[in-house]
Write an enzyme that holds these catalytic residues in place. Structure first.
Site: not given
Lengths: 447, 150
Positions: B64, B101
């Site tokens: 991701s 993230k």
């Protein structure tokens, strides 16, 4: 109060300031840094061989798990209550301890590392009104940089710093910091803390003090130190002086030279045969050699001991200790192994129908001297010129490829030492092994 | 130099620091139970690691963060003394798990985003509970076809 009060006040507020900072449930906190799932569940860490609970989080304490409680007694309860149980991961704790101390050193140049999770800092050069802010900043920085929560106690002496740390730990409203160089706090807390919390007051002294009607720390401080010396020895007298703000224990910035050295281990399970015992003693002698070489010390004897367990009450008991003399001082692992094995040979007895079940073995030396300064033997000189470079090469290999990469054959390969201490529930060595690093997920991956 | 200077251990003649910090932390009071367990450390050059006590390595699992140039099984170097700001790549604790993230601040709202155009974004308050564990300083990836760690 004995002695003039104004002088006491000068010493408390005006002079030195020593801080004791320590990690809260340090071993458990280290585990929590790398596993966020442990954040609010009870966590305990066990001693070598997964024997006893040696670190507990507040949640675990609330379940009634006591310090040093044998694990087998609480195993079922831990399972039922969802307590997360870990073997000690000293590689991780040692690394985290070094990190916290590196942070302390950015706040105060003089740091005494007292134990793996406690350090004394000299804050005498910090202005009184800035001390509280500095301590709060120190806590916050250690927490941010390393993830370890701490408490800070400040006092004019080590004993008072330790007491202040206890207060900071037990009174959450203080925000983790207590400063006993503040005369108001000093007067208040010494009257409100029980004398049993004073550093160095053991169970025996406590009984004597209670018989004398001493209840609070202030009561102890106000005793006349001279008669106390008779009943509580000079240590008791020193504690009284320290409580009055008179420093008797300086910061030990340079640790005293090692005078003796011991390597002792419990076996993972009981040992009955000679080969295993000899291998364990050889492994301990190898480790002894490493420790001595690290400090440049040598020994002229090796004391070997091994014994059965007092818990095996129905079994025959045997305890052996023997000292093997060497011709001169050495820290050569191979020589130490030879001596240690000779100690076993001299004392080994073939078992009869009820064999002795040994549970612990070790090697011990005392009277260590710097090897360079030790006298050479006239007869039976050891070959230092050959052994020195060999040992240095082994040490370099072990530093580079990990402990136990190169071992003397007598000590056995580390992975095959079935007798060696158990760490069955150890967490990964998150900070020292590239194959055991924490995992951060990016997306759907789940461990 | 203080005998306690374990923070910047110089290894031989190379200009390397050890992350983690391994040293002979001699205890004045109690012998350290960790003494027998200290082991060889991961070495990183000093100019990459300005603050060793706050520096940690982690392995990334998942895809991701491709937009940030971070791929599955890359190693990342996290400096816990850095503050997250708009655009920082961070490791955050999301639902009890360490997650990598992209940290975004829009107005007075903070967001943690995937950095992969095929994935959705979330505002921080859409997660149960979020804590920033640390900020990424750099990442390490192997470009050899076969050599890969672990």
């Amino acid at each position: 109060m004995s002695g003039p009060a104004p002088r006491l006040r000068d010493r408390i507020g005006g002079g030195r300031a020593i801080a004791l900072i320590d990690g809260n449930s340090f071993y458990c906190s280290c585990e929590r840094v790398f596993d966020p799932k442990l954040a609010s569940v009870p966590v305990i860490v066990l001693s070598n061989n997964d024997g006893n609970a040696i670190a507990r989080t507040a949640e675990a304490k609330a379940l009634g798990i006591r310090m040093g409680e044998p694990y087998f007694k609480i195993r079922d309860m831990c399972r039922a209550q969802g307590v997360r149980v870990f073997s000690s991961n000293y590689t991780l704790y040692g690394d985290m301890s070094a990190r916290t101390n590196a942070v302390y050193r950015t706040f105060a140049p003089d740091v005494e590392i007292y134990s793996i999770d406690e350090s004394f800092l000299d804050l005498s050069d910090v202005r009184e009104r800035d001390r509280m802010a500095l301590a709060l900043d120190l806590r916050a920085t250690v927490r941010a940089w390393t993830g370890i929560p701490t408490c800070v106690g400040i006092g004019p002496t080590k004993t008072l710093a330790k007491l202040a740390n206890h207060v900071a730990k037990t009174i959450p409203e203080l925000g983790g910091v207590c400063d006993l160089t503040d005369p108001v706090a000093y007067d208040h807390w010494l009257c409100h803390v029980h004398v049993g919390e004073v550093w160095g007051i053991g169970r025996a002294s406590l009984a004597k003090l209670e018989a004398m009607g001493v209840d609070s720390v202030a009561d102890l401080r106000d005793l006349d130190p001279r008669p106390v010396r008779k009943s509580l020895s000079v240590v008791g007298e020193r504690i009284i002086h320290e409580l009055r703000g008179l420093s008797c224990l300086p910061l030990e910035l340079v640790p005293a030279r090692r005078k003796g050295c011991a390597v002792t281990r419990s076996f993972a399970s009981r040992v009955e045969d000679r080969a295993t015992l000899e291998q364990s003693v050889a492994a301990h002698a190898t480790r002894l050699g490493e420790k001595l070489r690290r400090d440049g010390l040598g020994t002229d004897h090796v004391t070997v001991f091994y014994h059965t367990s007092e818990y095996d009450r129905d079994r025959p008991q045997r305890s052996v200790s023997t000292t093997v003399r060497l011709p001169e001082h050495t820290n050569d692992s191979l020589t130490l192994i030879k001596a240690a094995r000779l100690g076993v040979t001299k004392t080994w007895r073939e078992p009869g129908s009820h064999p002795w079940r040994y549970n612990k073995a070790g090697v011990v030396t005392v009277d260590l001297v710097p090897l360079e300064m030790s006298p050479r033997a006239l007869i039976g000189q050891l070959d230092r010129e050959r052994s020195g470079p060999l040992m240095a090469a082994i040490d370099v290999c072990n530093a580079r490829w990990g402990r136990g990469a190169v071992v003397p054959a007598r000590a056995g390969l580390v992975e095959r030492r079935a007798w060696s201490t158990k760490f069955e529930m150890r967490s990964p060595r998150y900070t020292t092994q590239v194959t055991e690093l924490p995992v951060a997920c990016a997306g759907k991956w789940r461990p | 130099m203080s005998p306690y200077a374990v923070d910047e251990l110089i290894l031989g003649s190379t200009d390397a620091v050890r992350v983690p910090l391994i040293g002979q932390a001699l205890c004045a009071g109690f012998p350290s139970p960790a003494d027998d367990f200290l082991e060889g450390a991961l070495e990183l050059p000093r100019w990459l690691v300005p603050n060793p006590p706050a520096t940690f390595l982690m392995q990334i699992r998942g895809e991701s963060m491709r937009g940030a140039g971070i791929y599955d099984r890359d190693l990342v170097c996290i400096d816990r003394s850095l503050l997250a700001e708009d655009g920082s790549v961070v490791v955050a604790v999301v639902d009890g798990q360490l997650s990598c993230k992209r940290y975004r601040v829009v107005g007075n709202r903070a967001r943690l985003d995937f950095d992969n155009p095929e994935m959705p974004t979330f505002a921080v308050d859409e997660y149960g509970e979020v804590e920033i564990w640390g900020v990424l300083r750099f990442s390490i990836r192997w470009h050899l076809a076969r050599a890969r760690l672990s």
